[in-house]
Design an enzyme around this catalytic site. Structure first.
Site, mmCIF file in Angstrom:
data_model
loop_
_atom_site.group_PDB
_atom_site.id
_atom_site.type_symbol
_atom_site.label_atom_id
_atom_site.label_comp_id
_atom_site.label_asym_id
_atom_site.label_seq_id
_atom_site.Cartn_x
_atom_site.Cartn_y
_atom_site.Cartn_z
ATOM 1 N N GLU A 1 0.708 -1.220 -0.162
ATOM 2 C CA GLU A 1 -0.083 0.078 -0.072
ATOM 3 C C GLU A 1 0.922 1.392 -0.049
ATOM 4 O OE1 GLU A 1 -2.378 -0.389 3.707
ATOM 5 O OE2 GLU A 1 -0.493 -0.174 4.823
ATOM 6 N N TYR B 1 2.362 14.568 -0.459
ATOM 7 C CA TYR B 1 2.174 14.877 0.945
ATOM 8 C C TYR B 1 3.009 16.540 0.618
ATOM 9 C CZ TYR B 1 2.569 10.288 2.644
ATOM 10 O OH TYR B 1 2.236 8.940 2.961
ATOM 11 N N GLY C 1 2.003 5.080 -1.146
ATOM 12 C CA GLY C 1 1.421 6.281 -1.411
ATOM 13 C C GLY C 1 2.425 7.416 -2.134
ATOM 14 N N ARG C 2 3.441 7.844 -1.284
ATOM 15 C CA ARG C 2 4.326 8.787 -1.934
ATOM 16 C C ARG C 2 5.069 8.328 -3.319
ATOM 17 N NH1 ARG C 2 7.204 12.482 1.163
ATOM 18 N NH2 ARG C 2 6.920 11.418 2.861
ATOM 19 N N CYS D 1 6.025 35.211 7.272
ATOM 20 C CA CYS D 1 7.043 36.024 7.961
ATOM 21 C C CYS D 1 7.613 34.831 9.011
ATOM 22 C CB CYS D 1 6.268 36.645 8.426
ATOM 23 S SG CYS D 1 5.085 38.035 7.543
HETATM 24 C C1 LIG Z 1 1.412 6.558 5.361
HETATM 25 C C2 LIG Z 1 1.255 4.920 5.253
HETATM 26 C C3 LIG Z 1 1.451 4.337 4.077
HETATM 27 C C4 LIG Z 1 1.965 5.174 2.815
HETATM 28 O O1 LIG Z 1 3.168 5.378 3.128
HETATM 29 P P1 LIG Z 1 4.132 6.131 2.038
HETATM 30 O O2 LIG Z 1 5.428 6.239 2.511
HETATM 31 O O3 LIG Z 1 3.520 7.243 1.396
HETATM 32 O O4 LIG Z 1 4.475 4.786 0.844
HETATM 33 C C5 LIG Z 1 0.891 3.027 3.975
HETATM 34 N N1 LIG Z 1 0.388 2.350 5.136
HETATM 35 C C6 LIG Z 1 0.245 3.076 6.258
HETATM 36 C C7 LIG Z 1 -0.311 2.112 7.368
HETATM 37 C C8 LIG Z 1 0.664 4.253 6.210
HETATM 38 O O5 LIG Z 1 0.550 4.890 7.547
#
Ligand SMILES: *Cc1c(COP(=O)(O)O)cnc(C)c1O
Length: 363
Positions: A248, A341, A250-251, A313
């Site tokens: 799973e 992010y 994300g980044r 600022c």
């Molecule tokens: C944030 C998170 C992800 C994704 O992490 P990345 O570094 O964006 O790949 C996956 N699983 C859990 C449980 C997370 O908290």
């Protein structure tokens, strides 16, 4: 693999004219990136961690390539449900309220024996993965969610407590184990972690394993991307027949498709240091402040080291330090790797400057 190198070229005129600052998302780049990743992963299930960037246009492209979405709050759940009602959803994250804990999702990631007790007391049914925080050394990570005392998931004792609670009842179905131990690791290190997680899961006799996200991206060297080929091949070798492996990230999925485009307002020298002040700043893209890096950018014309700051600022409003670039008032500045992010983790209302615009190109 034909990794898509970052197009280190300025965006088209149309993407950079009009109201700035703007987040510009290249949906074609995201689509191509996802195709490559999907091909490298074979049978490994892929969920997208929505907290990296929940932008609806990005989710639309991602939905064509992923098996599901991972959410970490009731807000994210409602957002994804409204946009993609039929998509499988995994719900994780510490500190779930009752309402969150009792929502009907494909997989619920249980973070503590306390959560499981509340779930059992509710009399509801659910398909759960237990989130484990394994005591494995995690070197070279940019963030560690496991491998020691953190509020994420349970140590093996906590898992044992859950297994006892789960025995002799059928409402809560134990499907497997979830582990998201670190972020910022390369493919070989991720595979070592995967092997440790799989070992542990097999010891419990479960066959569904979510290995988490955290695949490395490099802001210092945008061309160095996570090696999905090696990772996919490695996971295929680790997987035993009958096992379902899921990740799973994300980044690493969305970071490359977004740019933060803005304009220089002022250039000045203070005590010898050259500053370019741009419209917007870290209230739009907090990433460089939180990660302590220089946000990578397109250099159209080389020049003297220039520190690029926003309109806030506070000295924390620094987007990039001592970049060898020539900038004049009115010039366009394009920060790359702004697709994850970035906007969604920023303090938008601080100082009440206008919000950026959002543009989508490539589709
Ligand atoms: C944030 C998170 C992800 C994704 O992490 P990345 O570094 O964006 O790949 C996956 N699983 C859990 C449980 C997370 O908290």
């Amino acid at each position: 693999m034909t990794a898509i190198l970052p197009t280190q070229t300025p965006m088209s005129e149309t993407a950079t004219t009009g109201r700035l600052p703007a987040f510009v998302y290249d949906l074609a780049e995201l689509d191509a990136h996802m195709k490559d990743i999907r091909a490298a992963l074979g049978d490994i299930e892929l969920y997208y961690a929505v907290k990296a960037n929940p932008d609806p246009e990005l989710l639309k492209v991602l939905a064509r390539h992923v098996d599901g979405f991972e959410v970490a709050s009731g807000g994210e759940l409602a957002h994804v449900r409204a946009l993609h009602p039929d998509m499988p959803i995994a719900f994780g994250g510490p500190g779930k309220t009752d309402e969150e804990l009792f929502s009907a999702v494909t997989r619920l990631h249980v973070e503590s024996p306390g959560e499981l007790r509340r779930l059992l007391a509710s009399g509801r049914s659910a398909d759960v993965l237990l989130r484990v925080n394994l005591d494995v050394p995690i070197e070279g990570a940019s963030l560690a969610m496991g491998g020691g005392a953190t509020p994420f998931g349970m140590d093996p004792q906590g898992i044992a407590e859950c297994l006892e609670l789960l025995a002799e009842q059928d409402d809560i179905r134990l499907r497997g184990i979830h582990a998201h131990l670190a972020s910022g690791l390369d493919a070989p290190r991720m595979l070592e972690l995967a092997a440790a997680i799989l070992d542990y899961a097999r010891g419990l006799g479960v066959t569904e394993i979510n290995l988490g996200g955290g695949m490395a991206v490099s802001y210092a060297d945008p061309g160095r991307r996570f090696d999905w080929q090696t990772y996919g091949r490695g996971l295929a070798e680790l997987r035993r027949p009958g096992e379902v492996l899921r990740i799973e990230p994300g980044r690493s999925l969305t970071v490359y498709c977004g740019r933060y485009v803005t304009r220089v307002i002022d250039v000045k020298r203070v005590h010898g240091e050259l500053f370019a002040v741009v419209a917007g700043g870290t209230h739009h893209i907090r990433t460089p402040a939180t990660k302590g890096h220089s946000q990578p950018m397109i250099i159209r014309e080389a020049g003297e080291p220039t520190t690029i700051v926003g309109q806030l600022c506070t000295p924390k409003d620094t987007l990039a330090r001592r970049v060898p670039v020539s900038l004049r008032p009115g010039d366009i500045v394009e920060f790359i790797m702004a697709g994850a992010y970035a906007w969604n983790i920023s303090h938008h209302d601080f100082l009440m400057h206008p919000k950026p615009s959002f543009r989508y190109v490539g589709e």
